[in-house]
Write an enzyme that holds these catalytic residues in place. Structure first.
Site, PDB file in Angstrom:
ATOM      1  N   SER A  13       0.809  -1.215   0.000  1.00  0.00           N
ATOM      2  CA  SER A  13       0.000   0.000   0.000  1.00  0.00           C
ATOM      3  C   SER A  13       0.842   1.264   0.000  1.00  0.00           C
ATOM      4  O   SER A  13       0.301   2.363  -0.119  1.00  0.00           O
ATOM      5  CB  SER A  13      -0.906   0.007   1.230  1.00  0.00           C
ATOM      6  OG  SER A  13      -0.116   0.112   2.409  1.00  0.00           O
ATOM      7  N   GLY A  14       2.147   1.107   0.181  1.00  0.00           N
ATOM      8  CA  GLY A  14       3.004   2.282   0.329  1.00  0.00           C
ATOM      9  C   GLY A  14       3.177   2.696   1.765  1.00  0.00           C
ATOM     10  O   GLY A  14       3.779   3.739   2.051  1.00  0.00           O
ATOM     11  N   VAL A  16       4.183   1.499   6.012  1.00  0.00           N
ATOM     12  CA  VAL A  16       5.259   0.756   6.667  1.00  0.00           C
ATOM     13  C   VAL A  16       4.867  -0.692   6.933  1.00  0.00           C
ATOM     14  O   VAL A  16       5.720  -1.598   6.871  1.00  0.00           O
ATOM     15  CB  VAL A  16       5.691   1.469   7.968  1.00  0.00           C
ATOM     16  CG1 VAL A  16       4.576   1.464   9.013  1.00  0.00           C
ATOM     17  CG2 VAL A  16       6.957   0.845   8.543  1.00  0.00           C
ATOM     18  N   MET A  37      -2.366  -2.328  -5.897  1.00  0.00           N
ATOM     19  CA  MET A  37      -3.619  -2.308  -6.638  1.00  0.00           C
ATOM     20  C   MET A  37      -3.954  -0.856  -6.973  1.00  0.00           C
ATOM     21  O   MET A  37      -4.159  -0.045  -6.077  1.00  0.00           O
ATOM     22  CB  MET A  37      -4.749  -2.927  -5.816  1.00  0.00           C
ATOM     23  CG  MET A  37      -4.533  -4.361  -5.413  1.00  0.00           C
ATOM     24  SD  MET A  37      -5.989  -5.086  -4.599  1.00  0.00           S
ATOM     25  CE  MET A  37      -6.218  -3.961  -3.223  1.00  0.00           C
ATOM     26  N   CYS A 107     -13.262  -4.635   0.651  1.00  0.00           N
ATOM     27  CA  CYS A 107     -11.990  -4.583  -0.076  1.00  0.00           C
ATOM     28  C   CYS A 107     -11.129  -5.800   0.227  1.00  0.00           C
ATOM     29  O   CYS A 107     -10.535  -6.394  -0.672  1.00  0.00           O
ATOM     30  CB  CYS A 107     -11.250  -3.299   0.280  1.00  0.00           C
ATOM     31  SG  CYS A 107      -9.735  -3.033  -0.678  1.00  0.00           S
ATOM     32  N   CYS A 205      -9.828   5.398   2.022  1.00  0.00           N
ATOM     33  CA  CYS A 205      -8.869   5.732   0.970  1.00  0.00           C
ATOM     34  C   CYS A 205      -9.483   6.532  -0.164  1.00  0.00           C
ATOM     35  O   CYS A 205      -8.817   7.373  -0.771  1.00  0.00           O
ATOM     36  CB  CYS A 205      -8.193   4.473   0.432  1.00  0.00           C
ATOM     37  SG  CYS A 205      -9.254   3.395  -0.560  1.00  0.00           S
TER      38      CYS A 205
END
Length: 362
Positions: A13-14, A16, A37, A107, A205
């Site tokens: 997800s970018g 940590v 994704m 999700c 998100c």
């Protein structure tokens, strides 16, 4: 010992947590493939405004830097249409019904361990890993896969994973589930990962400004048809701005003047009415759940003692759950619980073991 050549696809997800999940699997000798994704619009659209940094172009840049540090291949998968259908459309539909949804649940079940898992298997991968704080084990006696709360109780995310089926759990890997958040960040710093000190995002998100009402209004103005605010006797006290603007337990923004505080206690989308009442009117000792999934056992016909959680952050409360045989279950609490909200998840536990869950219907 896991086979050295076993391939696992990591949803990056970018952040940590997913970065460390990938790093831990590399350390354990797996053939790791990192993917993000892409659920936001492509070139020509202002993705940052619509989706924010948590899953937009910045997330891709951070995930790519981590993959480069770890020496693993990295890809961006276009899953915008699937996300729109499985998550965003469902989010709006739930508010249209006067309910308060949890988009992360859909999700996880339909995308991360649905569409993404299907693609991973096409790449000869054994499964999909994410940065969720949860754990999966296999009961050797029964062959059943079990879902457990994350070791760090403050970060536990098991209540977002309750719909996962046995086949999905068999392919699910949660490498950070045994760690505390502080350990995760320390590990990332030791490896020099770009995401080590990246702040966490608490927003939905696809609602980056945290204004879900504004998002829904732009998407479908028909969700905001004014209607009456009534009391328990049906007397009209005021006018609401549309059922999508309210949730059970809400006090602020009602625009009412009364001698005592008033709270939203019921939302009837069919009649376009919002009912308000006193704080005590929010207390309920039972609920019905639909779309139930029992993970650790077969659906119980007799009342099963559990600790039940009715929203993320709610402290699980003693209760009994019984399956009804129509994909639904009834949960009866020992003590009344405040603001049981249709559309939210109810998850039942035995200590750290997730027995199952469902969607609160009433």
């Amino acid at each position: 010992m896991e086979a050295m050549a076993s391939r696992i696809v990591v949803g990056m997800s970018g952040g940590v947590d997913s970065s460390v999940a990938a790093a831990l699997l590399v350390e354990r000798g797996f053939d790791v493939v990192g993917v993000t994704m892409r659920v936001w619009p492509g070139a020509g659209d202002d993705a940052t405004k619509r989706f924010g940094a948590c899953c937009g172009s910045e997330a891709v840049d951070d995930a790519r830097r981590v993959a480069r540090t770890l020496g693993i291949p990295y890809y961006v998968l276009n899953m915008e249409a699937e996300f729109e259908r499985a998550v965003v459309d469902r989010f709006a539909d739930e508010y249209r019904r006067g309910r308060t949804p949890v988009p992360c649940v859909a999700c996880n079940a339909d995308l991360k361990f649905g569409s993404l898992l299907a693609r991973a298997r096409a790449w000869d991968a054994r499964g999909v890993a994410t940065g969720h704080y949860a754990r999966v084990t296999r009961d050797e006696a029964t062959g059943r896969y079990l879902l457990w709360r994350g070791r760090d109780a403050r970060k536990d995310q098991s209540d977002f994973l309750w719909p996962l089926t046995q086949s999905q759990l068999a392919a699910a890997h949660f490498p950070v589930g045994d760690l505390d958040k502080t350990d995760v960040r320390a590990y990332a710093r030791r490896l020099g990962l770009a995401t080590a000190d990246k702040p966490e995002s608490q927003e939905i998100c696809f609602v980056p400004d945290d204004d879900y009402r504004g998002f829904l209004r732009r998407r479908d103005p028909s969700l905001f048809q004014p209607g009456p605010i009534v009391d328990a006797d049906g007397a009209v006290l005021g006018t609401h701005a549309g059922v999508a603007a309210y949730t059970i337990g809400q006090r602020k923004g009602l625009g009412l003047t009364a001698g005592a505080p008033l709270y939203v206690v019921d939302i009837d989308a069919e009649t376009n009415r919002v009912r308000v009442g006193a704080s005590a009117d929010l207390e309920r000792d039972r609920l019905t759940a639909t779309d139930v999934n029992f993970i650790a056992c077969e659906p119980p016909r007799e009342p099963l003692r559990v600790q039940a959680r009715i929203r993320h952050g709610h402290r699980p409360a003693p209760a009994a759950v019984r399956a009804r045989g129509d994909g639904a279950a009834e949960v009866v609490f020992d003590e009344p619980q405040r603001a049981i909200t249709p559309g939210q998840s109810v998850v039942w536990y035995r200590d750290d073991l997730v027995l199952g869950g469902g969607v609160i219907s009433r």
